[in-house]
Design an enzyme around this catalytic site. Structure first.
Site, PDB file in Angstrom:
ATOM      1  CB  SER A   1     -12.659  30.598  23.565  1.00  0.00           C
ATOM      2  OG  SER A   1     -13.003  30.985  24.927  1.00  0.00           O
TER       3      SER A   1
ATOM      4  CG  ASP B   1     -12.719  37.663  21.631  1.00  0.00           C
ATOM      5  OD1 ASP B   1     -11.514  37.646  21.261  1.00  0.00           O
ATOM      6  OD2 ASP B   1     -13.428  37.183  22.381  1.00  0.00           O
TER       7      ASP B   1
ATOM      8  CG  HIS C   1     -10.316  35.316  24.383  1.00  0.00           C
ATOM      9  ND1 HIS C   1     -11.412  35.328  23.688  1.00  0.00           N
ATOM     10  CD2 HIS C   1     -10.127  34.388  24.782  1.00  0.00           C
ATOM     11  CE1 HIS C   1     -12.282  34.458  24.085  1.00  0.00           C
ATOM     12  NE2 HIS C   1     -11.367  33.539  24.664  1.00  0.00           N
TER      13      HIS C   1
END
Length: 233
Positions: A179, A85, A40
């Site tokens: 992230s 992910d 992502h």
């Protein structure tokens, strides 16, 4: 990272700062030519900084690279951003080991519940407003059992490819901007910061991490040149 402290400049030689433009992420250097992060964080344009500590003051051995190739799971559900992910990035040029750059080995064993884990990143240090530090922050959290993880994310597909980590009392967590960064448990690279609750560091929702061990065959196949390898279901 919420509730952490500035990382020691020598404890994150493998940590990559990914700057896609509108936001930023982290990644982990796993050899001289490859960085592992989350899917992502992908954007069309991206700069990858290695050997970075203070964003406003470059280290002498800081390196900037660009993606030559990016690999995401071909069997990923594109309609669901949180599925599988994970993303491998091949750098346009290899980097050499230096005082502030060195790769982190992939795990040799799966993670175990209760492990003390170390997380790091340049993400916001406040859960209520975007407060981005100039230096990466580090914190210790614990790997949470699957039952508690499923309970925290009722109705969401928390699979064997993901796990939760946090602290039971809250107050320490990853957040926006973290992230793609590494979670290191008992000295092994076990997780990649993926996603979490709407408010960081708040009970009962510890953050979710992509389980690196589950993807080892895919990672190793891609690096070896088998670019059509599929991820675990």
């Amino acid at each position: 990272v919420i509730g952490g402290d500035e990382c020691d400049i020598n404890e994150h030689r493998f940590l990559a700062f990914l700057y896609p433009g509108r936001f930023f992420c982290s990644g982990t250097l796993i050899n001289q030519e490859w960085v592992l992060t989350v899917a992502h964080c992908d954007t069309i344009s991206m700069r990858i900084y290695l050997g970075l500590h203070t964003r406003s003051v470059p280290n002498d051995d800081e390196e900037i690279r660009y993606p030559m190739e990016k690999f995401k799971c071909p069997n990923r559900k594109r309609s669901y951003i949180k599925d599988k992910d994970i993303m491998l990035i091949r750098l346009n040029r290899p980097v050499n080991d230096s005082p502030h750059i060195a790769p982190l080995s992939l795990p040799s064993n799966p993670p175990s519940v209760g492990s003390v884990c170390h997380v790091m990143g340049w993400g916001t240090t406040s859960p209520s407003k975007a407060t981005y530090p100039d230096v990466p922050h580090c914190a210790n959290i614990n790997l949470v059992n699957d039952t508690m993880c499923h309970g925290a994310y009722n109705g969401l597909p928390v699979t064997s490819r993901k796990f939760c980590a946090g602290v039971l009392q809250g107050g320490i967590d990853t957040c926006v901007g973290d992230s793609g960064g590494p979670l290191i448990c008992n000295g092994q690279f076990q997780g990649i910061v993926s996603w979490g609750g709407k408010v960081c560091a708040r009970l009962p929702r510890p953050a979710l991490y992509t389980k690196v061990f589950e993807y080892l065959p895919w990672i190793q196949s891609i690096i070896a040149g088998n670019t059509t390898a599929t991820c675990p279901l």
